[in-house]
Design a protein around this motif. Sequence first.
Motif, mmCIF file in Angstrom:
data_model
loop_
_atom_site.group_PDB
_atom_site.id
_atom_site.type_symbol
_atom_site.label_atom_id
_atom_site.label_comp_id
_atom_site.label_asym_id
_atom_site.label_seq_id
_atom_site.Cartn_x
_atom_site.Cartn_y
_atom_site.Cartn_z
ATOM 1 N N SER A 42 0.828 -1.193 0.000
ATOM 2 C CA SER A 42 0.000 0.000 0.000
ATOM 3 C C SER A 42 0.874 1.259 0.000
ATOM 4 C CB SER A 42 -0.874 -0.033 1.258
ATOM 5 O OG SER A 42 -1.341 1.226 1.581
ATOM 6 N N ARG A 43 0.458 2.239 -0.785
ATOM 7 C CA ARG A 43 1.175 3.521 -0.822
ATOM 8 C C ARG A 43 0.291 4.555 -0.174
ATOM 9 N NH1 ARG A 43 3.879 4.812 -6.336
ATOM 10 N NH2 ARG A 43 4.984 6.190 -4.944
ATOM 11 N N ASP A 44 0.469 4.721 1.131
ATOM 12 C CA ASP A 44 -0.384 5.614 1.901
ATOM 13 C C ASP A 44 0.180 7.026 1.943
ATOM 14 O OD1 ASP A 44 -2.156 3.539 2.589
ATOM 15 O OD2 ASP A 44 -0.839 2.907 4.213
ATOM 16 N N TRP A 45 -0.688 7.960 2.310
ATOM 17 C CA TRP A 45 -0.289 9.331 2.527
ATOM 18 C C TRP A 45 -1.079 9.887 3.700
ATOM 19 C CZ3 TRP A 45 -4.377 12.647 2.034
ATOM 20 C CH2 TRP A 45 -5.475 12.188 1.297
ATOM 21 N N GLU A 46 -0.505 10.886 4.344
ATOM 22 C CA GLU A 46 -1.123 11.494 5.511
ATOM 23 C C GLU A 46 -0.842 12.997 5.486
ATOM 24 O OE1 GLU A 46 -0.620 11.355 10.397
ATOM 25 O OE2 GLU A 46 0.671 10.121 9.120
ATOM 26 N N VAL A 47 -1.858 13.783 5.761
ATOM 27 C CA VAL A 47 -1.696 15.236 5.858
ATOM 28 C C VAL A 47 -1.178 15.572 7.249
ATOM 29 C CG1 VAL A 47 -2.882 17.463 5.850
ATOM 30 C CG2 VAL A 47 -3.505 15.714 4.172
ATOM 31 N N LEU A 48 -0.044 16.262 7.292
ATOM 32 C CA LEU A 48 0.547 16.658 8.570
ATOM 33 C C LEU A 48 0.214 18.095 8.941
ATOM 34 C CD1 LEU A 48 4.061 15.051 8.058
ATOM 35 C CD2 LEU A 48 2.102 14.090 9.280
ATOM 36 N N GLU A 49 0.091 18.953 7.925
ATOM 37 C CA GLU A 49 -0.130 20.373 8.193
ATOM 38 C C GLU A 49 -0.618 21.039 6.916
ATOM 39 O OE1 GLU A 49 2.654 24.235 9.384
ATOM 40 O OE2 GLU A 49 3.551 22.245 9.287
ATOM 41 N N THR A 50 -1.538 21.971 7.053
ATOM 42 C CA THR A 50 -2.030 22.749 5.913
ATOM 43 C C THR A 50 -2.042 24.227 6.287
ATOM 44 O OG1 THR A 50 -3.411 20.930 5.133
ATOM 45 C CG2 THR A 50 -3.957 23.119 4.325
ATOM 46 N N ARG A 51 -1.568 25.043 5.369
ATOM 47 C CA ARG A 51 -1.550 26.497 5.579
ATOM 48 C C ARG A 51 -2.275 27.176 4.418
ATOM 49 N NH1 ARG A 51 4.897 27.160 6.579
ATOM 50 N NH2 ARG A 51 5.045 25.781 8.379
ATOM 51 N N LEU A 52 -3.151 28.122 4.750
ATOM 52 C CA LEU A 52 -3.840 28.924 3.746
ATOM 53 C C LEU A 52 -2.911 30.040 3.288
ATOM 54 C CD1 LEU A 52 -6.496 29.594 2.222
ATOM 55 C CD2 LEU A 52 -7.059 31.086 4.166
ATOM 56 N N LEU A 53 -2.647 30.122 1.983
ATOM 57 C CA LEU A 53 -1.794 31.170 1.431
ATOM 58 C C LEU A 53 -2.603 32.315 0.840
ATOM 59 C CD1 LEU A 53 0.872 28.933 -0.337
ATOM 60 C CD2 LEU A 53 0.978 29.943 1.945
ATOM 61 N N SER A 54 -3.753 31.988 0.240
ATOM 62 C CA SER A 54 -4.589 33.010 -0.372
ATOM 63 C C SER A 54 -6.009 32.481 -0.497
ATOM 64 C CB SER A 54 -4.057 33.381 -1.758
ATOM 65 O OG SER A 54 -4.926 34.300 -2.395
ATOM 66 N N ASP A 55 -6.972 33.374 -0.307
ATOM 67 C CA ASP A 55 -8.376 33.027 -0.495
ATOM 68 C C ASP A 55 -9.051 34.204 -1.184
ATOM 69 O OD1 ASP A 55 -10.892 31.995 -0.469
ATOM 70 O OD2 ASP A 55 -11.124 31.955 1.702
#
Length: 196
Positions: A2-15
Amino acid sequence: MSRDWEVLETRLLSDNWAVLKTTRLRLTGRDGAMSEQWRETYDRGDGAVILPYDPERRHVLLVRQFRWPAAYNGETDAFLIEAAAGLLDADDPEACIRAEAEQELGLTLGPVTRLFELYSSPGSVTERLTYFVAPYGAGDAVARFGGLAEEGEETEVLDLPLGTALAMVAAGEIRDSKTVLLLQYAALHLMPEETS
């Protein structure tokens, strides 16, 4: 494996017009080794695109409109020739494309054929386009110019022979990927050249 992925951190740059985020991911490779990567995503929503085609005259309907990214890239002509398209917002793809055909092309669509859903630039852009084709006749396209003024749109409607549109691709006059794909589809499946 299995090739898993996990989100560690997200930052909003522009909205602003769309949402630009940067995300730190942990990915598991084929060999089981884990790595961390930063990736940016530009989320402007999903969309739909339509190529109206006239099988009797072997014509297609396209639009020409100003595109800032082309001007930003230094194009001498930033008015690109494209198939009519729009963002879904809260609509389903078929409702969206019917509205876009009326707004941009002055065309009320009859039956439409849904082809496929594709990503155009999946390295960073989240947009998934639903592709459609629909027949029209010589008397159906009544608009010469279209677009929604409140959205800053101003489009010129082009009723072109398919052969001319394909020659424009070869000459570098049509450079929009969704349009090239639909023109090639039309040439292969909707209006193939007759061979003797």
